[in-house]
Scaffold this active site. Structure first.
Site, PDB file in Angstrom:
ATOM      1  N   SER A 155      -2.833   6.614   0.809  1.00 13.36           N
ATOM      2  CA  SER A 155      -2.787   7.213  -0.252  1.00 13.36           C
ATOM      3  C   SER A 155      -2.907   6.222  -1.695  1.00 13.36           C
ATOM      4  CB  SER A 155      -1.464   8.052  -0.693  1.00 13.36           C
ATOM      5  OG  SER A 155      -1.313   8.414  -1.554  1.00 13.36           O
ATOM      6  N   TYR A 168       8.136   8.162   0.022  1.00 12.18           N
ATOM      7  CA  TYR A 168       6.412   8.403   0.267  1.00 12.18           C
ATOM      8  C   TYR A 168       5.717   7.351  -0.003  1.00 12.18           C
ATOM      9  CZ  TYR A 168       2.076  10.750   0.158  1.00 12.18           C
ATOM     10  OH  TYR A 168       0.630  10.989   0.395  1.00 12.18           O
TER      11      TYR A 168
END
Ligand SMILES: NC(=O)c1ccc[n+]([C@@H]2O[C@H](COP(=O)([O-])OP(=O)(O)OC[C@H]3O[C@@H](n4cnc5c(N)ncnc54)[C@H](O)[C@@H]3O)[C@@H](O)[C@H]2O)c1
Length: 274
Positions: A155, A168
């Protein structure tokens, strides 16, 4: 047909990016093993993919001519992953491509010190250790044949920080570290390992993606407001489509990227340029 005769495992294939990748791989002639947890995980505060969604992905791929095996398994469960890969080898002979796509965006939405240890662990266990587990099972098969491509779906949160997303971001930064180190381990053995870093992906109803709305919910924002914030921060002023990520995954899986390893490919509309 850039993947004719290749066997591809996609984790997190019930919906979203995983489904988009499965569809793109099937269009390129691959045989597919589609894996998903197919159920909710304690500590992950939103519904995950279901068995019927995984079956739907499989049906769409078969309609495009692919041979498809499905498996309900949690990337936190190493013995279950070994059993799935055994089934894949029995059915297709071996594994040529592994797409480590399964991931969760929450628990998130608060400063790092407010996470409980359980919240921290579940995120790292899925997003980072899950990819390591799959690689530890599939990697030796690729190494033995001196060919293979591992694609880790990271990501932009693997490259920059996001406020209130410490777990995350840590998991995705870790995944990029895993990618680079494994790429070095495997480079002399002709097995390639690369990371894909998508920016914010539109929740596309055709693939039933819902991560963007879950991220908005974690931040206590209406989805439209959250989307607008991201549109403004992406220089191309456009959200990423699941197919944008899938097309990049096809390229990394194919022989067109034969000498690309250890790379970190952004698909983010320019978000991380500045
Ligand atoms: N959507 C975005 O904006 C975005 C942006 C950048 C990166 N990503 C990454 O892309 C990947 C796919 O995300 P998505 O947007 O399709 O999300 P999604 O929630 O729509 O799909 C994720 C899939 O992974 C599965 N999964 C979750 N935990 C699992 C586990 N422990 N074992 C097996 N399967 C599991 C879920 O059941 C679900 O089907 C994730 O790794 C995510 O971090 C997404």
């Amino acid at each position: 047909m850039r993947l004719q005769g290749k066997t591809v495992i996609v984790t997190g294939a019930a919906r979203g990016v995983g489904r988009a990748c499965a569809l793109a791989f099937s269009r390129e002639g691959a045989d597919l093993a589609l894996l998903d947890v197919c159920g909710d995980i304690p500590g992950v505060p939103y519904p995950l993919g279901t068995a019927s969604q995984l079956d739907h992905t499989a049906r769409l791929c078969r309609e495009q001519g692919a041979a498809v095996l499905t498996a309900a398994a949690d990337v936190r469960d190493l013995p279950a992953l070994r059993a799935v890969v055994d089934r894949v080898c029995d059915r297709f002979g071996t594994v040529d491509v592994l797409v480590n796509n399964a991931g969760v965006a929450a628990p998130s939405g608060k400063p790092a010190h407010e996470f409980t240890e359980d919240e921290w662990q579940v995120m790292l266990d899925i997003n980072l250790s899950g990819a390591w587990r799959m690689t530890s099972v599939v990697g030796p098969l690729m190494v033995a044949r001196r060919t293979g491509s591992v694609i880790n779906v990271a990501s932009t949160a693997g490259l920059v920080g996001y406020r209130h997303f410490a777990g995350y971001a840590a998991s995705k930064h870790g995944l990029i570290g895993l990618t680079k180190a494994t790429a070095l381990d495997y480079a002399p053995l002709k097995v390639r390992v690369n990371a894909l870093c998508p920016g914010s992906i539109r929740d596309d109803s055709r693939v039933e993606g819902r991560m963007l709305s879950e991220i908005a919910r974690s931040l206590g924002l209406p989805v439209a407001e959250h989307e607008e914030t991201f549109l403004q921060s992406q220089p191309m002023n456009s959200l990423i489509e699941p197919e944008d990520v899938a097309r990049a995954a096809v390229w990394l899986a194919s022989d067109e990227s034969a000498r690309v390893t250890g790379s970190v490919l952004t698909v983010d509309g320019g978000f991380t340029i500045r």
